[in-house]
Design a protein around this motif. Structure first.
Motif, PDB file in Angstrom:
ATOM      1  N   LEU A   1      15.098  71.191  71.976  1.00  0.00           N
ATOM      2  CA  LEU A   1      15.708  69.881  72.053  1.00  0.00           C
ATOM      3  C   LEU A   1      16.997  69.950  71.247  1.00  0.00           C
ATOM      4  O   LEU A   1      16.973  70.303  70.075  1.00  0.00           O
ATOM      5  CB  LEU A   1      14.767  68.813  71.462  1.00  0.00           C
ATOM      6  CG  LEU A   1      15.310  67.400  71.362  1.00  0.00           C
ATOM      7  CD1 LEU A   1      15.517  66.814  72.753  1.00  0.00           C
ATOM      8  CD2 LEU A   1      14.368  66.523  70.566  1.00  0.00           C
ATOM      9  N   VAL A   2      18.121  69.666  71.889  1.00  0.00           N
ATOM     10  CA  VAL A   2      19.426  69.737  71.230  1.00  0.00           C
ATOM     11  C   VAL A   2      19.944  68.319  71.032  1.00  0.00           C
ATOM     12  O   VAL A   2      20.083  67.553  71.990  1.00  0.00           O
ATOM     13  CB  VAL A   2      20.430  70.572  72.059  1.00  0.00           C
ATOM     14  CG1 VAL A   2      21.764  70.654  71.353  1.00  0.00           C
ATOM     15  CG2 VAL A   2      19.880  71.962  72.316  1.00  0.00           C
TER      16      VAL A   2
ATOM     17  N   LYS B   1      23.887  61.998  71.639  1.00  0.00           N
ATOM     18  CA  LYS B   1      23.189  62.358  72.870  1.00  0.00           C
ATOM     19  C   LYS B   1      22.178  63.461  72.615  1.00  0.00           C
ATOM     20  O   LYS B   1      22.247  64.176  71.618  1.00  0.00           O
ATOM     21  CB  LYS B   1      24.172  62.769  73.962  1.00  0.00           C
ATOM     22  CG  LYS B   1      25.028  63.968  73.644  1.00  0.00           C
ATOM     23  CD  LYS B   1      26.016  64.233  74.756  1.00  0.00           C
ATOM     24  CE  LYS B   1      26.912  65.403  74.376  1.00  0.00           C
ATOM     25  NZ  LYS B   1      27.883  65.689  75.411  1.00  0.00           N
ATOM     26  N   ALA B   2      21.236  63.575  73.541  1.00  0.00           N
ATOM     27  CA  ALA B   2      20.194  64.586  73.464  1.00  0.00           C
ATOM     28  C   ALA B   2      20.088  65.274  74.815  1.00  0.00           C
ATOM     29  O   ALA B   2      20.312  64.654  75.848  1.00  0.00           O
ATOM     30  CB  ALA B   2      18.862  63.942  73.104  1.00  0.00           C
ATOM     31  N   ASN B   3      19.761  66.546  74.784  1.00  0.00           N
ATOM     32  CA  ASN B   3      19.446  67.253  76.025  1.00  0.00           C
ATOM     33  C   ASN B   3      18.453  68.363  75.719  1.00  0.00           C
ATOM     34  O   ASN B   3      18.250  68.743  74.577  1.00  0.00           O
ATOM     35  CB  ASN B   3      20.702  67.772  76.739  1.00  0.00           C
ATOM     36  CG  ASN B   3      21.497  68.742  75.902  1.00  0.00           C
ATOM     37  OD1 ASN B   3      21.180  68.976  74.747  1.00  0.00           O
ATOM     38  ND2 ASN B   3      22.531  69.298  76.472  1.00  0.00           N
ATOM     39  N   LYS B   4      17.835  68.856  76.765  1.00  0.00           N
ATOM     40  CA  LYS B   4      16.787  69.858  76.636  1.00  0.00           C
ATOM     41  C   LYS B   4      17.293  71.159  77.226  1.00  0.00           C
ATOM     42  O   LYS B   4      17.777  71.201  78.342  1.00  0.00           O
ATOM     43  CB  LYS B   4      15.545  69.362  77.381  1.00  0.00           C
ATOM     44  CG  LYS B   4      14.328  70.183  77.170  1.00  0.00           C
ATOM     45  CD  LYS B   4      13.258  69.375  76.491  1.00  0.00           C
ATOM     46  CE  LYS B   4      12.079  70.231  76.176  1.00  0.00           C
ATOM     47  NZ  LYS B   4      11.069  70.315  77.149  1.00  0.00           N
ATOM     48  N   GLN B   5      17.182  72.241  76.444  1.00  0.00           N
ATOM     49  CA  GLN B   5      17.571  73.571  76.913  1.00  0.00           C
ATOM     50  C   GLN B   5      16.354  74.467  76.786  1.00  0.00           C
ATOM     51  O   GLN B   5      16.071  74.995  75.711  1.00  0.00           O
ATOM     52  CB  GLN B   5      18.734  74.119  76.094  1.00  0.00           C
ATOM     53  CG  GLN B   5      20.011  73.332  76.239  1.00  0.00           C
ATOM     54  CD  GLN B   5      21.110  73.828  75.318  1.00  0.00           C
ATOM     55  OE1 GLN B   5      20.882  74.666  74.455  1.00  0.00           O
ATOM     56  NE2 GLN B   5      22.301  73.292  75.495  1.00  0.00           N
TER      57      GLN B   5
END
Length: 179
Positions: A104-105, A96-100
């Motif tokens: 980009l994590v 999975k990917a998410n934005k903090q």
């Protein structure tokens, strides 16, 4: 043989192109400004609402530089008007990917998450946990950053797990049991 260099480039409304004495082509448009140094052998001619690149001779070096230079200028014009985007898809359990903020994590099955800083000039969007969209006006930077993300976990041929471009076809192999 390709004759890409001979095609003229149409200049859309709202786009301004300048060529200085050192063959530095600068393109300004609604999305931003790009500039590229063109080979000194070639000549960039701006007439009315078209741009053409002219070569001095028909030798192999000038022909290849001709097509390249024309493509670079055309990509700059398209970048400042429409922009470019690459879509990536994460395939795999737990990927999975998410934005903090500006980071980009990525969780790609390693013991640690991968954190990438959003480069200047590009925007990264994460519409869902398994999709990443890289947008920008420079075609080379968009492609390089998308390839950098994909490099962390390329799609493997047995289950198809990894980071792939949307629409990319992965050649699948049969496992040990298939004969």
């Amino acid at each position: 043989m390709s004759r890409i260099g001979l095609n003229p480039i149409d200049i859309p409304q709202g786009v301004d192109i300048n060529v200085d004495d050192k063959n530095l082509v600068t393109v300004k448009g609604p999305k931003g400004t790009l500039s590229e140094k063109i080979s000194a052998d070639l000549k960039v001619v701006i007439e009315d609402s078209t741009v053409t690149v002219e070569r001095p001779t028909n030798n192999k070096k000038h022909k290849s530089l001709h097509g390249l230079s024309r493509s670079l200028v055309a990509n700059m014009v398209e970048g400042v008007t429409k922009g470019y985007e690459k879509k990536l898809q994460l395939v795999g359990v737990g990927y999975k990917a998410n934005k903090q903020g500006k980071k980009l994590v990525l969780n790609l099955g390693f013991s640690h998450p991968i954190e990438l800083v959003e480069p200047e000039g590009l925007t990264i969007e994460v519409p869902s946990q398994t999709e990443i969209v890289v947008k920008g006006i420079n075609k080379q930077e968009v492609g390089n950053y998308a390839a950098k993300i994909r490099e962390y976990r390329k799609p493997e041929p047995y289950k198809g797990k990894g980071v792939k471009y949307v629409g990319e076809v992965i050649r699948r192999k049969e496992g040990k049991t298939g004969k």
